[in-house]
Scaffold this motif. Structure first.
Motif, PDB file in Angstrom:
ATOM      1  N   ARG A  12     -41.179  39.007   3.243  1.00  0.00           N
ATOM      2  CA  ARG A  12     -41.835  39.149   1.933  1.00  0.00           C
ATOM      3  C   ARG A  12     -40.876  38.914   0.784  1.00  0.00           C
ATOM      4  O   ARG A  12     -41.105  38.093  -0.103  1.00  0.00           O
ATOM      5  N   PHE A  13     -39.727  39.622   0.793  1.00  0.00           N
ATOM      6  CA  PHE A  13     -38.807  39.534  -0.345  1.00  0.00           C
ATOM      7  C   PHE A  13     -38.095  38.181  -0.398  1.00  0.00           C
ATOM      8  O   PHE A  13     -38.154  37.467  -1.406  1.00  0.00           O
ATOM      9  N   GLY A  14     -37.434  37.814   0.705  1.00  0.00           N
ATOM     10  CA  GLY A  14     -36.700  36.546   0.734  1.00  0.00           C
ATOM     11  C   GLY A  14     -37.620  35.351   0.513  1.00  0.00           C
ATOM     12  O   GLY A  14     -37.271  34.403  -0.193  1.00  0.00           O
ATOM     13  N   ILE A  31     -33.137  29.968   5.417  1.00  0.00           N
ATOM     14  CA  ILE A  31     -32.765  30.226   6.820  1.00  0.00           C
ATOM     15  C   ILE A  31     -33.478  31.471   7.335  1.00  0.00           C
ATOM     16  O   ILE A  31     -33.509  32.507   6.653  1.00  0.00           O
ATOM     17  N   ASP A  32     -34.026  31.373   8.527  1.00  0.00           N
ATOM     18  CA  ASP A  32     -34.551  32.568   9.206  1.00  0.00           C
ATOM     19  C   ASP A  32     -34.447  32.319  10.705  1.00  0.00           C
ATOM     20  O   ASP A  32     -34.483  31.168  11.165  1.00  0.00           O
ATOM     21  N   ILE A  33     -34.346  33.413  11.449  1.00  0.00           N
ATOM     22  CA  ILE A  33     -34.223  33.318  12.891  1.00  0.00           C
ATOM     23  C   ILE A  33     -35.604  33.082  13.520  1.00  0.00           C
ATOM     24  O   ILE A  33     -35.722  32.649  14.659  1.00  0.00           O
ATOM     25  N   ALA A  51     -32.245  29.621  12.328  1.00  0.00           N
ATOM     26  CA  ALA A  51     -30.866  29.890  12.746  1.00  0.00           C
ATOM     27  C   ALA A  51     -30.556  31.376  12.664  1.00  0.00           C
ATOM     28  O   ALA A  51     -31.195  32.111  11.899  1.00  0.00           O
ATOM     29  N   ASP A  52     -29.567  31.801  13.439  1.00  0.00           N
ATOM     30  CA  ASP A  52     -29.115  33.190  13.400  1.00  0.00           C
ATOM     31  C   ASP A  52     -27.961  33.282  12.392  1.00  0.00           C
ATOM     32  O   ASP A  52     -26.832  32.861  12.667  1.00  0.00           O
ATOM     33  N   ALA A  53     -28.278  33.850  11.228  1.00  0.00           N
ATOM     34  CA  ALA A  53     -27.305  33.879  10.135  1.00  0.00           C
ATOM     35  C   ALA A  53     -26.244  34.966  10.302  1.00  0.00           C
ATOM     36  O   ALA A  53     -25.400  35.145   9.424  1.00  0.00           O
ATOM     37  N   ALA A  98     -27.513  40.909  -1.863  1.00  0.00           N
ATOM     38  CA  ALA A  98     -28.069  41.355  -0.586  1.00  0.00           C
ATOM     39  C   ALA A  98     -29.108  42.448  -0.785  1.00  0.00           C
ATOM     40  O   ALA A  98     -29.005  43.281  -1.684  1.00  0.00           O
ATOM     41  N   LYS A  99     -30.107  42.410   0.087  1.00  0.00           N
ATOM     42  CA  LYS A  99     -31.171  43.409   0.030  1.00  0.00           C
ATOM     43  C   LYS A  99     -30.798  44.602   0.905  1.00  0.00           C
ATOM     44  O   LYS A  99     -30.340  44.411   2.034  1.00  0.00           O
ATOM     45  N   ALA A 100     -30.970  45.815   0.370  1.00  0.00           N
ATOM     46  CA  ALA A 100     -30.687  47.017   1.165  1.00  0.00           C
ATOM     47  C   ALA A 100     -31.982  47.749   1.455  1.00  0.00           C
ATOM     48  O   ALA A 100     -32.901  47.752   0.638  1.00  0.00           O
TER      49      ALA A 100
HETATM   50  P1  ADP Z   1     -39.152  42.290   4.011  1.00  0.00           P
HETATM   51  O1  ADP Z   1     -39.009  43.748   3.679  1.00  0.00           O
HETATM   52  O2  ADP Z   1     -38.792  41.386   2.822  1.00  0.00           O
HETATM   53  O3  ADP Z   1     -40.489  41.924   4.595  1.00  0.00           O
HETATM   54  P2  ADP Z   1     -37.677  42.297   6.590  1.00  0.00           P
HETATM   55  O4  ADP Z   1     -36.455  43.075   6.660  1.00  0.00           O
HETATM   56  O5  ADP Z   1     -38.908  42.830   7.253  1.00  0.00           O
HETATM   57  O6  ADP Z   1     -37.970  41.950   5.049  1.00  0.00           O
HETATM   58  O7  ADP Z   1     -37.453  40.808   7.153  1.00  0.00           O
HETATM   59  C1  ADP Z   1     -36.241  40.217   7.240  1.00  0.00           C
HETATM   60  C2  ADP Z   1     -36.335  38.745   7.655  1.00  0.00           C
HETATM   61  O8  ADP Z   1     -35.006  38.371   8.083  1.00  0.00           O
HETATM   62  C3  ADP Z   1     -37.265  38.441   8.814  1.00  0.00           C
HETATM   63  O9  ADP Z   1     -38.031  37.295   8.527  1.00  0.00           O
HETATM   64  C4  ADP Z   1     -36.312  38.175  10.010  1.00  0.00           C
HETATM   65  O10 ADP Z   1     -36.813  37.201  10.922  1.00  0.00           O
HETATM   66  C5  ADP Z   1     -35.068  37.648   9.298  1.00  0.00           C
HETATM   67  N1  ADP Z   1     -33.839  37.870  10.066  1.00  0.00           N
HETATM   68  C6  ADP Z   1     -33.454  38.998  10.714  1.00  0.00           C
HETATM   69  N2  ADP Z   1     -32.260  38.819  11.316  1.00  0.00           N
HETATM   70  C7  ADP Z   1     -31.869  37.552  11.040  1.00  0.00           C
HETATM   71  C8  ADP Z   1     -30.735  36.768  11.365  1.00  0.00           C
HETATM   72  N3  ADP Z   1     -29.737  37.243  12.119  1.00  0.00           N
HETATM   73  N4  ADP Z   1     -30.678  35.478  10.885  1.00  0.00           N
HETATM   74  C9  ADP Z   1     -31.660  34.970  10.140  1.00  0.00           C
HETATM   75  N5  ADP Z   1     -32.765  35.669   9.794  1.00  0.00           N
HETATM   76  C10 ADP Z   1     -32.882  36.937  10.228  1.00  0.00           C
END
Ligand code: ADP
Length: 218
Positions: A12-14, A31-33, A51-53, A98-100
């Motif tokens: 949602r946020f990203g 980027i998202d996994i 990708a795994d960031a 960064a989001k906390a």
């Molecule tokens: P929100 O509160 O904005 O909905 P979340 O914490 O639920 O956020 O979601 C985080 C996002 O980060 C998810 O889409 C997840 O797939 C992604 N994510 C988690 N770990 C990794 C990683 N190692 N690399 C890339 N993306 C990731």
């Protein structure tokens, strides 16, 4: 000016940060996994990759170190959020936001060098509470712990008065930076400028002074 951003974590946020940066005309590497998240952002980013960031080799191969700005919007997986923040600072990204998820997560992110930490629900809750309690406050920006910029509605009481008449700098120690009259914005208004009910003023000052002005002056 067009800038280059990398947004990691597209929930949602990203996702919302990424779409808005792209809409504003910037280059955004998303980027998202999770493949579903990446597919959903394809039309709202310059490039989107699965990708795994949290892995250094992955970040390096994507050239993430060349970006000036990175937003890490991984919340739930704290290990990944921490690793990613640490690695991005290590590979030289200047501005890492960064989001906390909570106060402890915020503490860790601060320690490892995140340049700005956002706790969306927490930060928004504070903003909404301030706007609710004031009734006159539209927006605000915190400059430091003590100083802020506030956008306030001009009340009937101030209508048809000039800045000089109000003398808010002497009385309240606050400075009017701008007056918004409909779509017209007057920046650095002069002492002779008049305020009208329905206008908005942008005021800078010490938080206590602004509060005093809001309660007694408006
Ligand atoms: P929100 O509160 O904005 O909905 P979340 O914490 O639920 O956020 O979601 C985080 C996002 O980060 C998810 O889409 C997840 O797939 C992604 N994510 C988690 N770990 C990794 C990683 N190692 N690399 C890339 N993306 C990731």
């Amino acid at each position: 000016m067009k800038k280059e951003f990398v947004v990691i974590g597209l929930a949602r946020f990203g996702g919302s940060v990424c779409k808005e940066l792209h809409r504003l005309g910037h280059e955004v590497l998303a980027i998202d996994i999770d493949e579903t998240k990446v597919n959903a952002i394809l039309n709202h980013s310059t490039k989107a990759v699965i990708a795994d960031a949290s892995r250094e080799d992955v970040l390096k191969s994507l050239g993430v170190g060349n970006f000036d700005y990175a937003v890490i919007a991984i919340g739930d997986n704290i290990h990944s959020s921490i690793m990613c923040t640490l690695l991005l600072k290590e590979i030289g990204v200047k501005n890492v936001w960064a989001k906390a998820q909570d106060a402890n997560h915020r503490k860790v992110l601060t320690k490892i060098g995140a340049d700005r930490i956002i706790q969306p629900e927490h930060d928004m809750g504070i903003r909404v509470a301030n706007q609710l309690q004031s009734g006159k406050l539209q927006e605000y920006i915190e400059l430091s712990e003590d100083y802020s910029i506030f956008e306030l509605d001009v009340s009937k009481k101030l209508s048809n008065k000039t800045i000089k008449d109000l003398d808010i700098r002497a009385k309240y120690g606050c400075t009017i930076l701008a007056i918004k009259h409909g779509k017209k914005v007057s920046i650095s208004p002069s002492a002779e400028d008049t305020l009208y009910e329905g206008d908005m003023i942008v005021v800078m000052g010490n938080n206590n002074d602004i509060k005093r002005f809001e309660e007694k002056g408006l």
